[in-house]
Design an enzyme around this catalytic site. Structure first.
Site: not given
Length: 237
Positions: A42-43
């Site tokens: 997702g980051t």
């Protein structure tokens, strides 16, 4: 006289064998059936330029289908050039394949020409691969240093390449941008930029469920790429 004839086909039935075959463009849906079992980042990833070089920061979390934390120590920034690094954003498999492909092209360029690939050329190549290759759902940051100075580029899934003094990609980008807009200024040192980037990652981690578990910091200079992981934000803020 040719007596052979063929009845015309009706609309909605099999097409004429003499009609051209038309393919279809990929819509990015391949692999969706495995969405819950594919590792994704997702980051939050950040790139900042300085006069001394480039700082790249990422969080450390990977998830399965965005619901379950599958790994808490993922290195989402990799060296792909003697003085350049790229982040992993999106499908882990696609991002890893993208990095391997770019790294091979950089090595090939250097072996043929006897000099490192310019970072702008590498960014263009990365955009071309993202647009035309099999790398789904990636939105990385490329940061590097060459004779022209320090460079940071964001590469979107459609192959768009945009350079800037600083940039953010990933699910936590809005949270990180809020801090960067206040903290970034020209003339930052590498150490100061690392602190700003780490605070921006920490800000995203507080609210974005796709980001978490620490920060990786990459310092890119004309001497090379140094990547360090930190589980404790206090150590780098």
């Amino acid at each position: 006289m040719n007596n052979w004839s063929r009845e015309p086909t009706q609309q909605g039935t099999d097409p004429s064998p003499y009609a051209p075959e038309l393919g279809s463009l990929p819509d990015g849906s391949q692999g969706d059936d495995h969405g819950d079992t594919v590792n994704k980042t997702g980051t939050t990833t950040i790139g900042i330029t300085t006069d001394e070089g480039v700082v790249i920061a990422t969080d450390m979390r990977a998830s399965l289908g965005g619901r379950f934390v599958s790994n808490k120590n993922v290195q989402k920034v990799e060296q792909i050039h003697p003085t350049g690094a790229l982040t992993l954003v999106g499908s882990v498999g696609g991002a890893q394949s993208f990095i391997r492909t770019l790294r091979a092209e950089v090595n090939l360029y250097e072996s043929r020409r006897g000099e490192p690939m310019p970072i702008e050329a590498l960014a263009t190549l990365a955009g071309n691969f993202a647009r035309g290759g099999p790398f789904r759902a990636i939105n990385p940051i490329l940061g590097g240093v060459d004779e022209e100075g320090s460079h940071v580029y964001s590469i979107d899934p459609a192959g768009g390449v945009m350079g800037d003094d600083y940039t953010v990609t990933g699910s936590g980008m809005q949270l990180a941008y809020g801090l960067l807009e206040q903290e970034y200024e020209e003339g930052l040192s590498i150490e100061e930029a690392q602190s700003v980037a780490a605070r921006a990652i920490e800000s995203a981690v507080e609210r974005d469920t796709g980001s978490g578990n620490g920060v990786f910091l990459a310092a890119v200079t004309d001497e090379g790429v140094d990547i360090q992981g930190h589980n404790d934000f206090d150590a780098v803020i």
